[in-house]
Design a protein around this motif. Structure first.
Motif, PDB file in Angstrom:
ATOM      1  N   MET A 167      25.656  30.851  37.937  1.00  8.64           N
ATOM      2  CA  MET A 167      24.927  29.611  38.453  1.00  8.64           C
ATOM      3  C   MET A 167      23.618  30.239  39.098  1.00  8.64           C
ATOM      4  O   MET A 167      23.557  31.210  39.487  1.00  8.64           O
ATOM      5  CB  MET A 167      25.609  28.818  38.975  1.00  8.64           C
ATOM      6  CG  MET A 167      26.700  27.886  38.417  1.00  8.64           C
ATOM      7  SD  MET A 167      27.836  26.939  39.557  1.00  8.64           S
ATOM      8  CE  MET A 167      28.909  28.028  39.992  1.00  8.64           C
TER       9      MET A 167
ATOM     10  N   SER B  57      39.725  38.077  43.407  1.00  8.29           N
ATOM     11  CA  SER B  57      40.465  36.756  42.724  1.00  8.29           C
ATOM     12  C   SER B  57      40.967  37.128  41.523  1.00  8.29           C
ATOM     13  O   SER B  57      42.301  36.700  40.963  1.00  8.29           O
ATOM     14  CB  SER B  57      39.213  35.915  42.670  1.00  8.29           C
ATOM     15  OG  SER B  57      39.694  34.697  41.915  1.00  8.29           O
ATOM     16  N   VAL B  58      40.159  37.922  40.601  1.00  8.99           N
ATOM     17  CA  VAL B  58      40.876  38.219  39.223  1.00  8.99           C
ATOM     18  C   VAL B  58      42.212  38.874  39.460  1.00  8.99           C
ATOM     19  O   VAL B  58      43.134  38.708  38.727  1.00  8.99           O
ATOM     20  CB  VAL B  58      39.744  39.166  38.320  1.00  8.99           C
ATOM     21  CG1 VAL B  58      40.274  39.493  37.419  1.00  8.99           C
ATOM     22  CG2 VAL B  58      38.618  38.003  37.921  1.00  8.99           C
ATOM     23  N   VAL B  59      42.141  40.052  40.218  1.00  7.23           N
ATOM     24  CA  VAL B  59      43.222  41.021  40.240  1.00  7.23           C
ATOM     25  C   VAL B  59      44.516  39.999  40.819  1.00  7.23           C
ATOM     26  O   VAL B  59      45.722  40.186  40.435  1.00  7.23           O
ATOM     27  CB  VAL B  59      43.145  42.236  41.051  1.00  7.23           C
ATOM     28  CG1 VAL B  59      44.311  43.014  41.268  1.00  7.23           C
ATOM     29  CG2 VAL B  59      41.977  43.060  40.497  1.00  7.23           C
TER      30      VAL B  59
ATOM     31  N   GLY C 297      11.609  32.312  59.568  1.00  6.96           N
ATOM     32  CA  GLY C 297      10.709  32.686  60.472  1.00  6.96           C
ATOM     33  C   GLY C 297       9.369  33.084  59.945  1.00  6.96           C
ATOM     34  O   GLY C 297       8.283  32.717  60.636  1.00  6.96           O
ATOM     35  N   GLU C 298       9.474  33.776  58.861  1.00  4.62           N
ATOM     36  CA  GLU C 298       8.251  34.058  58.264  1.00  4.62           C
ATOM     37  C   GLU C 298       7.102  33.191  57.788  1.00  4.62           C
ATOM     38  O   GLU C 298       6.248  33.322  57.801  1.00  4.62           O
ATOM     39  CB  GLU C 298       8.512  35.388  57.080  1.00  4.62           C
ATOM     40  CG  GLU C 298       8.786  36.505  57.643  1.00  4.62           C
ATOM     41  CD  GLU C 298       9.207  37.462  56.546  1.00  4.62           C
ATOM     42  OE1 GLU C 298       9.398  37.191  55.299  1.00  4.62           O
ATOM     43  OE2 GLU C 298       9.665  38.796  57.168  1.00  4.62           O
ATOM     44  N   THR C 299       7.884  32.108  57.184  1.00  5.54           N
ATOM     45  CA  THR C 299       7.223  30.883  56.426  1.00  5.54           C
ATOM     46  C   THR C 299       6.748  30.231  57.345  1.00  5.54           C
ATOM     47  O   THR C 299       5.671  29.626  57.366  1.00  5.54           O
ATOM     48  CB  THR C 299       8.078  30.359  55.381  1.00  5.54           C
ATOM     49  OG1 THR C 299       9.222  29.908  56.129  1.00  5.54           O
ATOM     50  CG2 THR C 299       8.279  30.853  54.199  1.00  5.54           C
ATOM     51  N   GLY C 300       7.515  29.934  58.614  1.00  6.20           N
ATOM     52  CA  GLY C 300       7.062  29.067  59.787  1.00  6.20           C
ATOM     53  C   GLY C 300       7.439  27.688  59.604  1.00  6.20           C
ATOM     54  O   GLY C 300       7.336  26.887  60.650  1.00  6.20           O
TER      55      GLY C 300
ATOM     56  N   ILE D 120      35.061  38.061  43.694  1.00  9.74           N
ATOM     57  CA  ILE D 120      35.565  37.940  42.205  1.00  9.74           C
ATOM     58  C   ILE D 120      36.671  38.907  41.829  1.00  9.74           C
ATOM     59  O   ILE D 120      37.612  38.521  41.263  1.00  9.74           O
ATOM     60  CB  ILE D 120      34.255  37.952  41.359  1.00  9.74           C
ATOM     61  CG1 ILE D 120      33.519  36.405  41.836  1.00  9.74           C
ATOM     62  CG2 ILE D 120      34.689  37.428  39.984  1.00  9.74           C
ATOM     63  CD1 ILE D 120      32.254  36.244  41.278  1.00  9.74           C
TER      64      ILE D 120
ATOM     65  N   PHE E 290      50.381  35.865  37.802  1.00  2.00           N
ATOM     66  CA  PHE E 290      50.952  35.920  36.302  1.00  2.00           C
ATOM     67  C   PHE E 290      51.729  36.870  36.264  1.00  2.00           C
ATOM     68  O   PHE E 290      53.101  36.283  35.543  1.00  2.00           O
ATOM     69  CB  PHE E 290      49.714  35.856  35.376  1.00  2.00           C
ATOM     70  CG  PHE E 290      48.797  34.774  35.373  1.00  2.00           C
ATOM     71  CD1 PHE E 290      49.361  33.660  35.839  1.00  2.00           C
ATOM     72  CD2 PHE E 290      47.510  35.116  35.084  1.00  2.00           C
ATOM     73  CE1 PHE E 290      48.194  32.616  35.762  1.00  2.00           C
ATOM     74  CE2 PHE E 290      46.625  34.040  35.097  1.00  2.00           C
ATOM     75  CZ  PHE E 290      46.716  32.769  35.252  1.00  2.00           C
TER      76      PHE E 290
ATOM     77  N   TYR F 137      52.826  45.686  43.797  1.00  2.00           N
ATOM     78  CA  TYR F 137      51.506  44.738  43.508  1.00  2.00           C
ATOM     79  C   TYR F 137      51.517  43.623  44.660  1.00  2.00           C
ATOM     80  O   TYR F 137      50.442  43.299  44.776  1.00  2.00           O
ATOM     81  CB  TYR F 137      51.151  44.181  42.478  1.00  2.00           C
ATOM     82  CG  TYR F 137      51.242  45.076  41.148  1.00  2.00           C
ATOM     83  CD1 TYR F 137      50.398  46.335  41.305  1.00  2.00           C
ATOM     84  CD2 TYR F 137      51.941  44.979  39.797  1.00  2.00           C
ATOM     85  CE1 TYR F 137      50.564  47.029  40.166  1.00  2.00           C
ATOM     86  CE2 TYR F 137      51.858  45.926  38.969  1.00  2.00           C
ATOM     87  CZ  TYR F 137      51.192  46.876  39.183  1.00  2.00           C
ATOM     88  OH  TYR F 137      51.159  47.879  38.224  1.00  2.00           O
TER      89      TYR F 137
ATOM     90  N   TRP G  11      44.942  36.764  40.656  1.00  2.00           N
ATOM     91  CA  TRP G  11      45.751  35.976  39.645  1.00  2.00           C
ATOM     92  C   TRP G  11      46.335  36.852  38.684  1.00  2.00           C
ATOM     93  O   TRP G  11      47.416  36.341  37.988  1.00  2.00           O
ATOM     94  CB  TRP G  11      44.233  35.172  39.082  1.00  2.00           C
ATOM     95  CG  TRP G  11      44.336  33.978  39.908  1.00  2.00           C
ATOM     96  CD1 TRP G  11      43.109  33.656  40.668  1.00  2.00           C
ATOM     97  CD2 TRP G  11      45.087  32.742  39.814  1.00  2.00           C
ATOM     98  NE1 TRP G  11      43.141  32.542  41.131  1.00  2.00           N
ATOM     99  CE2 TRP G  11      44.421  31.857  40.973  1.00  2.00           C
ATOM    100  CE3 TRP G  11      46.166  32.184  39.108  1.00  2.00           C
ATOM    101  CZ2 TRP G  11      44.989  30.471  41.199  1.00  2.00           C
ATOM    102  CZ3 TRP G  11      46.657  30.822  39.610  1.00  2.00           C
ATOM    103  CH2 TRP G  11      46.038  30.342  40.659  1.00  2.00           C
ATOM    104  N   ALA G  12      46.014  38.091  38.378  1.00  2.00           N
ATOM    105  CA  ALA G  12      46.649  38.771  37.251  1.00  2.00           C
ATOM    106  C   ALA G  12      48.176  39.125  37.984  1.00  2.00           C
ATOM    107  O   ALA G  12      49.073  39.228  37.204  1.00  2.00           O
ATOM    108  CB  ALA G  12      45.984  40.087  37.013  1.00  2.00           C
ATOM    109  N   ILE G  13      47.973  39.666  39.183  1.00  2.00           N
ATOM    110  CA  ILE G  13      49.544  39.724  39.788  1.00  2.00           C
ATOM    111  C   ILE G  13      50.150  38.506  40.004  1.00  2.00           C
ATOM    112  O   ILE G  13      51.359  38.702  39.574  1.00  2.00           O
ATOM    113  CB  ILE G  13      48.978  40.357  41.223  1.00  2.00           C
ATOM    114  CG1 ILE G  13      48.324  41.750  41.172  1.00  2.00           C
ATOM    115  CG2 ILE G  13      50.519  40.423  42.150  1.00  2.00           C
ATOM    116  CD1 ILE G  13      47.791  42.359  42.443  1.00  2.00           C
TER     117      ILE G  13
ATOM    118  N   ALA H 127      10.434  24.968  59.661  1.00  2.00           N
ATOM    119  CA  ALA H 127      11.915  24.872  59.839  1.00  2.00           C
ATOM    120  C   ALA H 127      12.439  23.345  59.602  1.00  2.00           C
ATOM    121  O   ALA H 127      13.305  22.953  60.131  1.00  2.00           O
ATOM    122  CB  ALA H 127      11.891  24.899  61.271  1.00  2.00           C
TER     123      ALA H 127
END
Lengths: 224, 246
Positions: free
Chosen positions: A1, A22-24, A157-160, A19, A30, A126, A26-28, A162
């Motif tokens: 995204m 999270s993947v591992v 701060g650089e652009t100024g 991530i 299951f 696991y 969820w694998a555990i 807020a």
């Protein structure tokens, strides 16, 4: 995204780590779900079969039907040990007698205890990863957020300017790290608690089966 | 023990399932966002370009900011001043010249109304002519502040245009070192639109200098080449309050 694409390198790394967690996780989840579910189902079936069948050798022949049950493993270990003792008895011409005085029952009890320990280790395998994910993922996410907010404030701060239009997107990008940290941690904690409970129940079943098994062995062989 | 290990579910398969689950969730969220974006009706935003606001005398070469007075207000001023003049014109002949023949009250009233009608007509003519002038100026290429402006003073309109573009792009940093940081620079725009600049006086504040550079970089995208086909060179002063022509 798009929100992921605009984040800085550190936040991206944090997100990747989360991530992965999270993947591992969820694998555990299951894996454990299948393992514990099968262990429960086949343990119930095995107990029925055990009490219906009177002969140990007949049970041993049918053990392949209960491959996922830890109780079947316990029976198998106890039976192997019992066979060894019986073999020793044959050599001594004291067939089918397992003397309690010689520590035969203790040998079987030790074998059952060893099998129980190894089964617990197998069932709890696991689970530590789930615990680690549950406890560290929110902090990792928080780190990503803090870093993101730091960099976004620096840029402001650089652009100024807020205004809310300038401040809000940077903070939203940073907060995604905390969000993903929580997304990874919440199922891990729920899964960990659930499987811990299920495994504790299985351990109880294994303990009671070991006692029952020893009782049956003692009743059967000590009488002779 | 080997039997139990053999019967364990395959962990690799579970990792693949988990990956699939994550990808599915990602795809769902992506699609949802896409749908939301498609349904979101975005209203068109209108911007008012202050540079292109109408100016009284665009061809004279004066800058937009200096001579910016809309035609409507100028005519309004004329209308306001008229009543002061008209009574004078009417009053002086009455006061200095010989006393006119005594006319009946109805005649003097008619004269007065005639004079008033004349004056009104004159005012209307002036009004129309000034409005026409404005339209003519707008229709021609000489719109003040536009890159196509053709002022008599070389590059004066274009300088205002550049200044406004720089002002739009310039964001002063929130914090700066000195009390009044100031960057003086010489901006050069070639006839082909190539922009170059030289800082003649730095503010000695890295953030402020960087903001000025960034403003020029941002303005670079919108600035058009000088209209008269000649190189443009003009000094500008950047301050926290804004940009000024030197």
């Amino acid at each position: 995204m798009a929100i992921f694409a605009v984040t800085g390198l550190v936040v991206k790394l944090v997100l990747l780590v989360l991530i992965f967690f999270s993947v591992v996780s969820w694998a555990i989840i299951f894996y454990k779900f299948l393992q514990v579910h099968r262990a429960n189902r086949e343990s119930i079936r095995f107990m029925d079969f055990f009490w219906k069948t009177k002969r140990f050798d007949a049970i041993n022949e049918q053990l392949d039907r209960f491959g996922h049950s830890p109780l079947a493993v316990l029976f198998s270990e106890g039976y192997i040990e019992m066979k060894k003792l019986l073999g020793k008895g044959v050599q001594k011409e004291e067939a089918e007698i397992i003397s309690t005085e010689l520590g035969g029952i203790d040998n079987i009890a030790r074998a059952l205890r060893r099998a129980t320990t190894s089964e617990i280790a197998r069932l709890e395998k696991y689970l530590t990863f789930l615990a680690t994910t549950g406890s560290t993922a929110p902090f990792i996410g928080l780190f990503g957020t803090v870093w993101g907010i730091m960099t976004s404030f620096k840029a402001i701060g650089e652009t100024g300017s807020a205004s809310l239009a300038v401040v809000a997107p940077g903070i939203a990008e940073a907060l995604i790290a905390t969000a993903i940290g929580l997304v990874a941690a919440i199922p891990a904690v729920i899964g960990y608690n659930h499987f811990q409970h299920k495994i504790r129940v299985l351990i109880g079943e294994m303990d009671s089966f070991s006692t029952e098994y020893l009782n049956v062995v003692q009743r059967t062989f000590s009488r002779k | 023990m080997s039997r139990t290990l053999k019967n364990n579910p395959r962990f690799g398969l579970m990792v693949a399932s988990s990956l699939l689950l994550h990808l599915t969730i990602y795809a769902l969220i992506y699609q949802y966002n896409k749908l939301q974006r498609a349904n979101y009706s975005q209203e068109q935003t209108y911007y008012v370009d202050l540079v292109n606001l109408p100016v009284a005398r665009p061809r004279s070469g004066a800058s937009a900011s200096e001579k910016a007075s809309p035609p409507a207000s100028s005519t309004a001023r004329q209308v306001v001043t008229l009543p002061d003049k008209s009574p004078k014109k009417i009053a002086t002949p009455l006061a200095t010249k010989k006393p006119p023949k005594v006319k009946p009250a109805s005649e003097t009233g008619e004269e007065l109304s005639k004079q008033m009608a004349k004056l009104q007509k004159r005012v209307e003519e002036k009004h129309t002519s000034s409005a026409l002038d404005t339209i003519r100026n707008k229709a021609g290429s000489g719109r003040t502040g536009m890159p196509g402006g053709k002022g008599d003073q070389a590059g004066s309109d274009y300088a205002s245009y550049v200044k406004s573009r720089l002002e739009d792009a310039f964001y002063s940093p929130m914090v700066y070192k000195g009390k009044k940081p100031e960057v003086k620079l010489l901006l050069r725009i070639s006839r082909y639109g190539k922009i170059d600049f030289r800082i003649e006086q730095s503010s000695r504040d890295i953030l402020f200098d960087a903001a000025v550079r960034r403003a020029i970089d941002m303005a670079r995208e919108n600035l058009k080449a000088p209209p008269d086909g000649e190189d443009f060179e003009h000094p500008f002063v950047f301050r926290p309050e804004g940009v000024k022509k030197k």
